[in-house]
Design a protein around this motif. Structure first.
Motif, PDB file in Angstrom:
ATOM      1  N   GLU A  36       0.778  -1.148   0.116  1.00  0.00           N
ATOM      2  CA  GLU A  36      -0.027   0.099   0.109  1.00  0.00           C
ATOM      3  C   GLU A  36       0.900   1.495   0.066  1.00  0.00           C
ATOM      4  OE1 GLU A  36      -2.621  -0.100   3.261  1.00  0.00           O
ATOM      5  OE2 GLU A  36      -3.648  -1.970   2.878  1.00  0.00           O
ATOM      6  N   PRO A  37       0.490   2.409  -0.306  1.00  0.00           N
ATOM      7  CA  PRO A  37       1.142   3.623  -0.377  1.00  0.00           C
ATOM      8  C   PRO A  37       1.622   3.966   1.054  1.00  0.00           C
ATOM      9  CG  PRO A  37      -1.017   3.922  -1.694  1.00  0.00           C
ATOM     10  CD  PRO A  37      -0.840   2.736  -0.960  1.00  0.00           C
ATOM     11  N   MET A  38       2.826   4.493   1.296  1.00  0.00           N
ATOM     12  CA  MET A  38       3.353   4.801   2.308  1.00  0.00           C
ATOM     13  C   MET A  38       2.628   5.823   3.185  1.00  0.00           C
ATOM     14  SD  MET A  38       6.629   7.171   1.719  1.00  0.00           S
ATOM     15  CE  MET A  38       6.735   7.894  -0.080  1.00  0.00           C
ATOM     16  N   THR A  39       2.481   5.910   4.431  1.00  0.00           N
ATOM     17  CA  THR A  39       1.519   6.615   5.240  1.00  0.00           C
ATOM     18  C   THR A  39       2.298   8.166   5.084  1.00  0.00           C
ATOM     19  OG1 THR A  39       3.071   6.610   7.289  1.00  0.00           O
ATOM     20  CG2 THR A  39       1.039   4.980   6.737  1.00  0.00           C
ATOM     21  N   GLY A  40       1.498   9.029   5.425  1.00  0.00           N
ATOM     22  CA  GLY A  40       1.879  10.416   5.571  1.00  0.00           C
ATOM     23  C   GLY A  40       3.068  10.641   6.339  1.00  0.00           C
ATOM     24  N   ALA A  41       3.075  10.070   7.619  1.00  0.00           N
ATOM     25  CA  ALA A  41       4.190   9.845   8.367  1.00  0.00           C
ATOM     26  C   ALA A  41       5.583   9.515   7.912  1.00  0.00           C
ATOM     27  CB  ALA A  41       3.861   9.661   9.880  1.00  0.00           C
ATOM     28  N   GLU A  61       7.979   9.727  -3.744  1.00  0.00           N
ATOM     29  CA  GLU A  61       6.730   9.625  -3.225  1.00  0.00           C
ATOM     30  C   GLU A  61       5.659   8.337  -3.457  1.00  0.00           C
ATOM     31  OE1 GLU A  61       4.226  12.673  -6.217  1.00  0.00           O
ATOM     32  OE2 GLU A  61       5.741  13.468  -4.458  1.00  0.00           O
ATOM     33  N   SER A  62       6.200   7.520  -4.733  1.00  0.00           N
ATOM     34  CA  SER A  62       5.264   6.455  -5.257  1.00  0.00           C
ATOM     35  C   SER A  62       5.845   5.269  -4.449  1.00  0.00           C
ATOM     36  CB  SER A  62       5.634   6.223  -6.683  1.00  0.00           C
ATOM     37  OG  SER A  62       7.218   5.690  -6.847  1.00  0.00           O
ATOM     38  N   LEU A  63       6.523   5.243  -3.360  1.00  0.00           N
ATOM     39  CA  LEU A  63       6.977   4.088  -2.717  1.00  0.00           C
ATOM     40  C   LEU A  63       5.869   3.455  -1.725  1.00  0.00           C
ATOM     41  CD1 LEU A  63      10.465   5.223  -1.170  1.00  0.00           C
ATOM     42  CD2 LEU A  63      10.323   3.404  -3.073  1.00  0.00           C
ATOM     43  N   GLY A  64       5.920   2.219  -1.533  1.00  0.00           N
ATOM     44  CA  GLY A  64       5.051   1.663  -0.813  1.00  0.00           C
ATOM     45  C   GLY A  64       5.497   1.739   0.762  1.00  0.00           C
ATOM     46  N   LYS A  65       4.542   1.046   1.662  1.00  0.00           N
ATOM     47  CA  LYS A  65       4.984   1.329   3.046  1.00  0.00           C
ATOM     48  C   LYS A  65       6.223   0.436   3.369  1.00  0.00           C
ATOM     49  CE  LYS A  65       0.226   1.356   5.050  1.00  0.00           C
ATOM     50  NZ  LYS A  65      -0.740   0.871   5.717  1.00  0.00           N
ATOM     51  N   ALA A  66       6.127  -0.714   3.039  1.00  0.00           N
ATOM     52  CA  ALA A  66       7.450  -1.751   3.098  1.00  0.00           C
ATOM     53  C   ALA A  66       8.800  -1.097   2.613  1.00  0.00           C
ATOM     54  CB  ALA A  66       7.277  -3.088   2.678  1.00  0.00           C
ATOM     55  N   GLU A  67       8.825  -0.642   1.448  1.00  0.00           N
ATOM     56  CA  GLU A  67      10.110  -0.016   0.728  1.00  0.00           C
ATOM     57  C   GLU A  67      10.232   1.219   1.412  1.00  0.00           C
ATOM     58  OE1 GLU A  67      13.164  -0.021  -1.096  1.00  0.00           O
ATOM     59  OE2 GLU A  67      11.864  -1.526  -1.269  1.00  0.00           O
ATOM     60  N   ALA A  68       9.223   2.196   1.796  1.00  0.00           N
ATOM     61  CA  ALA A  68       9.668   3.176   2.445  1.00  0.00           C
ATOM     62  C   ALA A  68      10.390   3.058   3.837  1.00  0.00           C
ATOM     63  CB  ALA A  68       8.166   4.215   2.547  1.00  0.00           C
TER      64      ALA A  68
END
Length: 82
Positions: A36-41, A61-68
């Motif tokens: 899923e898209p990374m969170t705002g935090a 800004e296109s990273l997912g939660k895990a990659e971020a």
């Protein structure tokens, strides 16, 4: 006393045992929501870390939660914040 309550009071339930952190540490590659898209935090922290590390290319800004999460960990180690 019910069987479930006895296990919880004896520390048998990892969700209620503060000493058992096995359910708190999970490889981001195993997250069910990792794609899923990374969170705002995450976005805010990753942007800040990438600027501090002088690696603006680390922010995407296109990273997912895990990659971020992995990039945040990497930048934190590089910055000595881990």
């Amino acid at each position: 006393m019910a069987k479930g309550n006895a296990a919880a009071s004896e520390g048998g339930n990892p969700k209620t045992d503060p000493k058992d952190v096995s359910n708190q540490i999970k490889d981001p590659d195993e997250w069910t929501t990792g794609g899923e898209p990374m969170t705002g935090a995450q976005a805010s922290y990753l942007k800040t870390l990438s600027e501090e590390a002088k690696e603006p290319e680390a922010f995407d800004e296109s990273l997912g939660k895990a990659e971020a999460s992995k990039r945040i960990d990497d930048l934190r180690h590089k910055a000595g914040k881990a």
